[in-house]
Design a protein around this motif. Sequence first.
Motif, PDB file in Angstrom:
ATOM      1  N   PHE A  25      53.830 109.838 -43.341  1.00 13.29           N
ATOM      2  CA  PHE A  25      52.473 109.475 -42.935  1.00 13.29           C
ATOM      3  C   PHE A  25      52.447 108.588 -41.697  1.00 13.29           C
ATOM      4  O   PHE A  25      51.379 108.151 -41.282  1.00 13.29           O
ATOM      5  CB  PHE A  25      51.766 108.736 -44.089  1.00 13.29           C
ATOM      6  N   LEU A  36      50.708 102.108 -28.765  1.00 19.57           N
ATOM      7  CA  LEU A  36      49.762 103.005 -29.415  1.00 19.57           C
ATOM      8  C   LEU A  36      48.351 102.551 -29.031  1.00 19.57           C
ATOM      9  O   LEU A  36      47.705 101.829 -29.778  1.00 19.57           O
ATOM     10  CB  LEU A  36      49.970 102.953 -30.927  1.00 19.57           C
ATOM     11  N   HIS A 128      44.998 109.748 -44.513  1.00 21.43           N
ATOM     12  CA  HIS A 128      44.886 108.403 -43.954  1.00 21.43           C
ATOM     13  C   HIS A 128      43.517 107.822 -44.231  1.00 21.43           C
ATOM     14  O   HIS A 128      42.496 108.498 -44.051  1.00 21.43           O
ATOM     15  CB  HIS A 128      45.138 108.453 -42.448  1.00 21.43           C
ATOM     16  N   ALA A 130      42.049 105.667 -42.554  1.00 29.17           N
ATOM     17  CA  ALA A 130      41.279 105.552 -41.316  1.00 29.17           C
ATOM     18  C   ALA A 130      40.380 106.762 -41.142  1.00 29.17           C
ATOM     19  O   ALA A 130      39.233 106.651 -40.707  1.00 29.17           O
ATOM     20  CB  ALA A 130      42.226 105.435 -40.123  1.00 29.17           C
TER      21      ALA A 130
ATOM     22  N   PHE B  72      54.711  99.026 -51.915  1.00 31.90           N
ATOM     23  CA  PHE B  72      55.034  99.049 -50.485  1.00 31.90           C
ATOM     24  C   PHE B  72      54.413  97.910 -49.695  1.00 31.90           C
ATOM     25  O   PHE B  72      54.864  97.606 -48.618  1.00 31.90           O
ATOM     26  CB  PHE B  72      54.574 100.381 -49.882  1.00 31.90           C
ATOM     27  N   ALA B  73      53.328  97.349 -50.185  1.00 27.73           N
ATOM     28  CA  ALA B  73      52.617  96.393 -49.349  1.00 27.73           C
ATOM     29  C   ALA B  73      52.804  94.965 -49.827  1.00 27.73           C
ATOM     30  O   ALA B  73      52.326  94.044 -49.179  1.00 27.73           O
ATOM     31  CB  ALA B  73      51.134  96.748 -49.319  1.00 27.73           C
TER      32      ALA B  73
ATOM     33  N   THR C   5      36.044  95.145 -49.147  1.00 20.96           N
ATOM     34  CA  THR C   5      37.242  95.988 -49.117  1.00 20.96           C
ATOM     35  C   THR C   5      37.906  95.887 -47.768  1.00 20.96           C
ATOM     36  O   THR C   5      39.134  95.933 -47.644  1.00 20.96           O
ATOM     37  CB  THR C   5      36.891  97.451 -49.395  1.00 20.96           C
ATOM     38  N   ALA C  12      45.847  93.135 -46.761  1.00 16.52           N
ATOM     39  CA  ALA C  12      46.916  94.048 -47.158  1.00 16.52           C
ATOM     40  C   ALA C  12      47.661  94.550 -45.925  1.00 16.52           C
ATOM     41  O   ALA C  12      48.878  94.706 -45.942  1.00 16.52           O
ATOM     42  CB  ALA C  12      46.343  95.218 -47.939  1.00 16.52           C
ATOM     43  N   MET C  15      50.087  92.166 -44.667  1.00 18.09           N
ATOM     44  CA  MET C  15      51.296  92.234 -45.488  1.00 18.09           C
ATOM     45  C   MET C  15      52.098  93.495 -45.152  1.00 18.09           C
ATOM     46  O   MET C  15      53.319  93.482 -45.092  1.00 18.09           O
ATOM     47  CB  MET C  15      50.923  92.242 -46.972  1.00 18.09           C
ATOM     48  N   ALA C  16      51.342  94.579 -44.950  1.00 19.64           N
ATOM     49  CA  ALA C  16      51.994  95.845 -44.654  1.00 19.64           C
ATOM     50  C   ALA C  16      52.793  95.730 -43.367  1.00 19.64           C
ATOM     51  O   ALA C  16      53.885  96.278 -43.248  1.00 19.64           O
ATOM     52  CB  ALA C  16      50.958  96.954 -44.536  1.00 19.64           C
ATOM     53  N   ALA C  19      55.849  94.198 -44.078  1.00 16.96           N
ATOM     54  CA  ALA C  19      56.741  95.111 -44.776  1.00 16.96           C
ATOM     55  C   ALA C  19      57.280  96.176 -43.825  1.00 16.96           C
ATOM     56  O   ALA C  19      58.435  96.584 -43.910  1.00 16.96           O
ATOM     57  CB  ALA C  19      56.022  95.768 -45.943  1.00 16.96           C
ATOM     58  N   GLY C  25      56.806 100.376 -46.329  1.00 16.31           N
ATOM     59  CA  GLY C  25      55.390 100.038 -46.212  1.00 16.31           C
ATOM     60  C   GLY C  25      54.535 101.269 -46.198  1.00 16.31           C
ATOM     61  O   GLY C  25      55.040 102.398 -46.131  1.00 16.31           O
ATOM     62  N   MET C  26      53.247 101.046 -46.281  1.00 16.68           N
ATOM     63  CA  MET C  26      52.327 102.178 -46.263  1.00 16.68           C
ATOM     64  C   MET C  26      51.774 102.359 -44.867  1.00 16.68           C
ATOM     65  O   MET C  26      51.068 101.494 -44.362  1.00 16.68           O
ATOM     66  CB  MET C  26      51.182 101.927 -47.238  1.00 16.68           C
ATOM     67  N   PRO C  27      52.093 103.469 -44.229  1.00 18.83           N
ATOM     68  CA  PRO C  27      51.555 103.709 -42.885  1.00 18.83           C
ATOM     69  C   PRO C  27      50.026 103.733 -42.881  1.00 18.83           C
ATOM     70  O   PRO C  27      49.410 103.441 -41.866  1.00 18.83           O
ATOM     71  CB  PRO C  27      52.122 105.082 -42.519  1.00 18.83           C
ATOM     72  N   GLN C  28      49.446 104.051 -44.052  1.00 20.24           N
ATOM     73  CA  GLN C  28      47.986 104.094 -44.138  1.00 20.24           C
ATOM     74  C   GLN C  28      47.362 102.722 -43.879  1.00 20.24           C
ATOM     75  O   GLN C  28      46.212 102.624 -43.506  1.00 20.24           O
ATOM     76  CB  GLN C  28      47.548 104.576 -45.522  1.00 20.24           C
ATOM     77  N   LEU C  29      48.117 101.675 -44.162  1.00 18.05           N
ATOM     78  CA  LEU C  29      47.555 100.334 -44.016  1.00 18.05           C
ATOM     79  C   LEU C  29      48.006  99.666 -42.729  1.00 18.05           C
ATOM     80  O   LEU C  29      47.833  98.472 -42.552  1.00 18.05           O
ATOM     81  CB  LEU C  29      47.951  99.488 -45.225  1.00 18.05           C
ATOM     82  N   SER C  32      47.038  98.889 -36.838  1.00 19.25           N
ATOM     83  CA  SER C  32      47.138  99.072 -35.391  1.00 19.25           C
ATOM     84  C   SER C  32      46.902 100.526 -35.002  1.00 19.25           C
ATOM     85  O   SER C  32      46.577 100.820 -33.853  1.00 19.25           O
ATOM     86  CB  SER C  32      48.519  98.628 -34.916  1.00 19.25           C
ATOM     87  N   THR C  33      47.063 101.455 -35.967  1.00 17.65           N
ATOM     88  CA  THR C  33      46.834 102.861 -35.623  1.00 17.65           C
ATOM     89  C   THR C  33      45.384 103.270 -35.840  1.00 17.65           C
ATOM     90  O   THR C  33      45.013 104.393 -35.529  1.00 17.65           O
ATOM     91  CB  THR C  33      47.720 103.773 -36.494  1.00 17.65           C
ATOM     92  N   TYR C  34      44.569 102.380 -36.406  1.00 17.36           N
ATOM     93  CA  TYR C  34      43.213 102.795 -36.779  1.00 17.36           C
ATOM     94  C   TYR C  34      42.342 103.212 -35.591  1.00 17.36           C
ATOM     95  O   TYR C  34      41.710 104.267 -35.642  1.00 17.36           O
ATOM     96  CB  TYR C  34      42.529 101.687 -37.597  1.00 17.36           C
TER      97      TYR C  34
END
Lengths: 256, 74, 185
Positions: A25, A36, A128, A130, B72-73, C5, C12, C15-16, C19, C25-29, C32-34
């Motif tokens: 992901f 980025l 995602h 986002a 993960f977090a 939220t 989160a 923290m991510a 991590a 870590g979770m790329p979803q969180l 910076s990519t948002y």
Amino acid sequence: MATEAQGAEHAAESGGLVFHPMDQFIVKPLFGGDTLAWYTPTNAALWMGLSIVAIIVLLVMGSSRRAVVPSRMQSVAELAYGFVHKMVVDICGKEGVKYFPYVMTLFMFIVSANFLGLLPLSFSTTSHFAVTVVLALLVFLSVTVLGFVKNGAAFLGLFWVSSAPLALRPILAIIELISYFVRPVSHSIRLAGNLMAGHAVIKVFAGFAALTVVSPVSVLAITAMYGLEVLVAFIQAYVFTILTCVYLKDALHPSH
Amino acid sequence: MEGDLAHIGAGLAAIGSGAAAIGVGNVAGNFLSGALRNPSAAASQTATLFIGIAFAEALGIFSFLVALLLMFAV
Amino acid sequence: MATETHDAGQAAAEMAHGAAESGAGMPQLDFSTYPNQVFWLVVTLVVIYLILSRVALPRIGGILSERAGTITNDLAAAEDLKVKAAEAEEAYNQALAEARAEAQRIAAEARAEIQVGLDDAIARADAEIAAKAAESEKAIAEIRAGALESIEIVAKDTAAEIVSALGFKSDEAAVTGAVTERMKG
């Protein structure tokens, strides 16, 4: 699934299991580099673009011959059109047809992104937050604005359950209000969570394939999960669209 | 040590997925028993079925999300 | 609720980030990519919306309504053709009946004509036969009269001969009388 293969090799070398279920992901710039910026073409942008291409191939090129007796591609395009159109008309009524292109846009984007995300080595954009949060917020905001524009203050009647006993109504109003604002959260997290869960589980099973003893089992499990994911890819798009229609109906006819 | 506790928490949160599975099974099973009693009305209610399944499943996804966050977090 | 939220997500994400630097870590969180994802998503949605609302949906809707129209038209045309076919069948049946009646009439006429000719021919043949029969009768009667006469003569001669042979003198008158007497009897 290059990362998976690398992981497997790595595991074979070190003799242990290496799981990288979330690596698939990661959003990366398409042409190298680490920065980025908001305009950088990334793998997310690539796969969104491919979903546009898929939609053009299916709906525009598929229907380009305008045949009365349709070809295969054209019947699929007509099927998709009829599917969403019927959903909108059934749930929102005739007034909902005006918003049909909007609902169709959401459905086609989600369904094509979900299916493209199932290809090996691909990137599932709809996993995602986002992306899904933006989709859900678009629905939430447009439905709220539409409700107030169409019904004025009468839209607040959505929260005032007139069929309940008078004493209960304020409490119900609070509950309704909360559930109204939770809608975009559950709406977005359901889609992203489902896709992320499925892809991550497939990756975890793929990590087990490094052990020679269990690899046949893990291949079988991946196959079964993949079948389930094909189903989930469609059902989640369907659920997202049908919930959009339900919210739209609330905006058009707010009375309970 | 804290990471270990987080992993235990993730495992506990994953119980929620099983609970969501019970919920989804309830929805689908009750739909099926109703549909077999009155098959003519079943086709018009499939949309309701999917909405119900989606709501039940969303909560399971929430618990899965909590598990992921813990894994993960944290 | 949404802002809550968001705040939670922000925390989160921080923290991510921590991590992510350590490899997991979770790329979803990864916030910076948002902006990047949201930008490309909005571009994608606008493009899809324009394609669908300008090109694809009107075209497919047109195809569907055109097909519905074609089907309705075809049904109407089929109904038309059916009526025409029924008419044609009726006309055919009528023509057939007429032709049959005509044929019967012609046959009857021919039969009558033939009958007349036949009757005529039969009458003529009858008359001819009758005439021939009468002629024959006459000839037979003549022959018979001649024969009777001859028989009388022969009988008289024979009788006279027999009488003389017996040694008697034949009396011509008596022989003739006796023979005539016998022949009458």
